[in-house]
Design an enzyme around this catalytic site. Structure first.
Site, PDB file in Angstrom:
ATOM      1  N   ASN A   1       0.836  -1.216   0.000  1.00  0.00           N
ATOM      2  CA  ASN A   1       0.000   0.000   0.000  1.00  0.00           C
ATOM      3  C   ASN A   1       0.861   1.252   0.000  1.00  0.00           C
ATOM      4  OD1 ASN A   1      -2.746  -0.680  -0.042  1.00  0.00           O
ATOM      5  ND2 ASN A   1      -2.754  -1.214   2.119  1.00  0.00           N
TER       6      ASN A   1
ATOM      7  N   ASP B   1      -5.701  -2.795  -3.278  1.00  0.00           N
ATOM      8  CA  ASP B   1      -7.033  -3.374  -3.543  1.00  0.00           C
ATOM      9  C   ASP B   1      -6.953  -4.434  -4.643  1.00  0.00           C
ATOM     10  OD1 ASP B   1      -8.027  -1.729  -1.645  1.00  0.00           O
ATOM     11  OD2 ASP B   1      -9.146  -0.412  -3.007  1.00  0.00           O
TER      12      ASP B   1
ATOM     13  N   GLU C   1      -6.270  -7.544   5.178  1.00  0.00           N
ATOM     14  CA  GLU C   1      -5.579  -8.423   4.220  1.00  0.00           C
ATOM     15  C   GLU C   1      -5.599  -9.871   4.695  1.00  0.00           C
ATOM     16  OE1 GLU C   1      -4.257  -7.106   6.690  1.00  0.00           O
ATOM     17  OE2 GLU C   1      -2.181  -7.665   7.082  1.00  0.00           O
TER      18      GLU C   1
END
Ligand SMILES: Nc1nc2c(ncn2[C@@H]2O[C@H](COP(=O)(O)OP(=O)(O)OP(=O)(O)O)[C@@H](O)[C@H]2O)c(=O)[nH]1
Length: 276
Positions: free
Chosen positions: A160, A169, A195
């Protein structure tokens, strides 16, 4: 010859018959009824059986014409009104049927939303808990094996941070799709949150569950995630636990979590179960 007034076709006696035909067959009934009355009366007049109690045939025919006109107008109005009522009913039925279909579809959509994670399309945590609790009871009752697996993407925060949440995503979506494609119909793959994903493996013992989880791990590790021009390698760590007699889901999750913790601690990109 004139029929005695009592036995002749009294004009008002025909009205209930016409009304009945109008109710039964609407406009078609009125038209048919008026035709039968007109023809029958005209034939009777022709043969001298004057149903209207008049001696002169031409006067009787004029009266018949006036009679038919007077009776047919209200009957035609009735027939038209009934036809329109039928049309309105059919229209209403169409609307009700369309609304029912829309409701059924909306309900199915709501069910899907209630059971699925919107980002990955995998089952959500609530649905996983419901299904797994049922499956645990069944497995314990029939003394069948059942395993669960918790998997957690490695260094997801770094993905991220380095590539942005769009890539993060995408990793979640592609990993979920890949894992689901490799599992059986009877297995349940769900997003636990963030996650982390969980898998229900009914009818599977710990050895098979470790093999299944390892098959997924290898497939994920060897399938780079593509997002626009970017392409990155991803791996996950996982913990597996087999259901014991009288054990509940919380206890199984906690044991699988211990396996996951050990997998992370011993270098990631591996599948382990608890030592005990
Ligand atoms: N893009 C994206 N990120 C998410 C989502 N849900 C949770 N995260 C992020 O996932 C990251 C999880 O980070 P950590 O719990 O530190 O785990 P990790 O970086 O994978 O580290 P290890 O598990 O130890 O390998 C956090 O930065 C969350 O913001 C999501 O739906 N989309």
């Amino acid at each position: 010859m004139t029929l005695p007034r009592l036995f002749i076709l009294q004009e008002y006696l025909v009205l209930p018959l016409l009304a009945w035909m109008a109710l039964k067959s609407k406009m078609a009934g009125v038209a048919l009824g008026m035709t039968i009355v007109g023809i029958t009366t005209a034939i009777m007049i022709h043969y001298g059986l004057n149903p209207l109690g008049m001696l002169q045939a031409n006067l009787a025919l004029t009266t018949l014409g006036a009679y038919i006109l007077c009776v047919s107008i209200p009957m035609l109005v009735l027939g038209t009104a009934l036809d329109q009522l039928d049309e309105q009913n059919a229209h209403l039925e169409q609307i009700v049927s369309a609304r029912t279909t829309a409701l059924v579809e909306a309900n199915a959509e709501l069910q899907a939303l209630a059971h699925h994670d919107p980002l990955t399309g995998a089952a959500n945590r609530r649905y996983f808990i419901e299904e797994t609790e049922k499956n645990i009871l069944r497995a314990q009752r029939y003394e069948e094996p059942l395993c669960i697996c918790i998997l957690d993407i490695d260094h997801f925060k770094a993905i991220n941070d380095q590539y942005g949440h769009g890539m993060g995503d995408q990793v979640l979506k592609q990993l979920a799709t890949l894992c689901q494609s490799l599992l059986r119909e009877s297995d349940l793959f769900a997003r636990w949150g963030g996650e982390e994903f969980v898998i229900l493996l009914p009818g599977v013992d710990i050895h098979e569950a470790l093999q299944v989880a390892d098959k997924l791990r290898m497939a994920v590790a060897s399938s780079p995630i593509r997002f626009g021009q970017l392409q990155i390698a991803v791996s996950f760590s996982a913990g597996v636990a087999q259901c014991r007699a009288n054990e509940d889901l919380d206890s199984m999750l906690s044991r699988a979590d211990q396996g996951l913790y050990r997998a992370k601690a011993s270098g990631r990109n591996r599948v382990l179960h608890t030592a005990d």
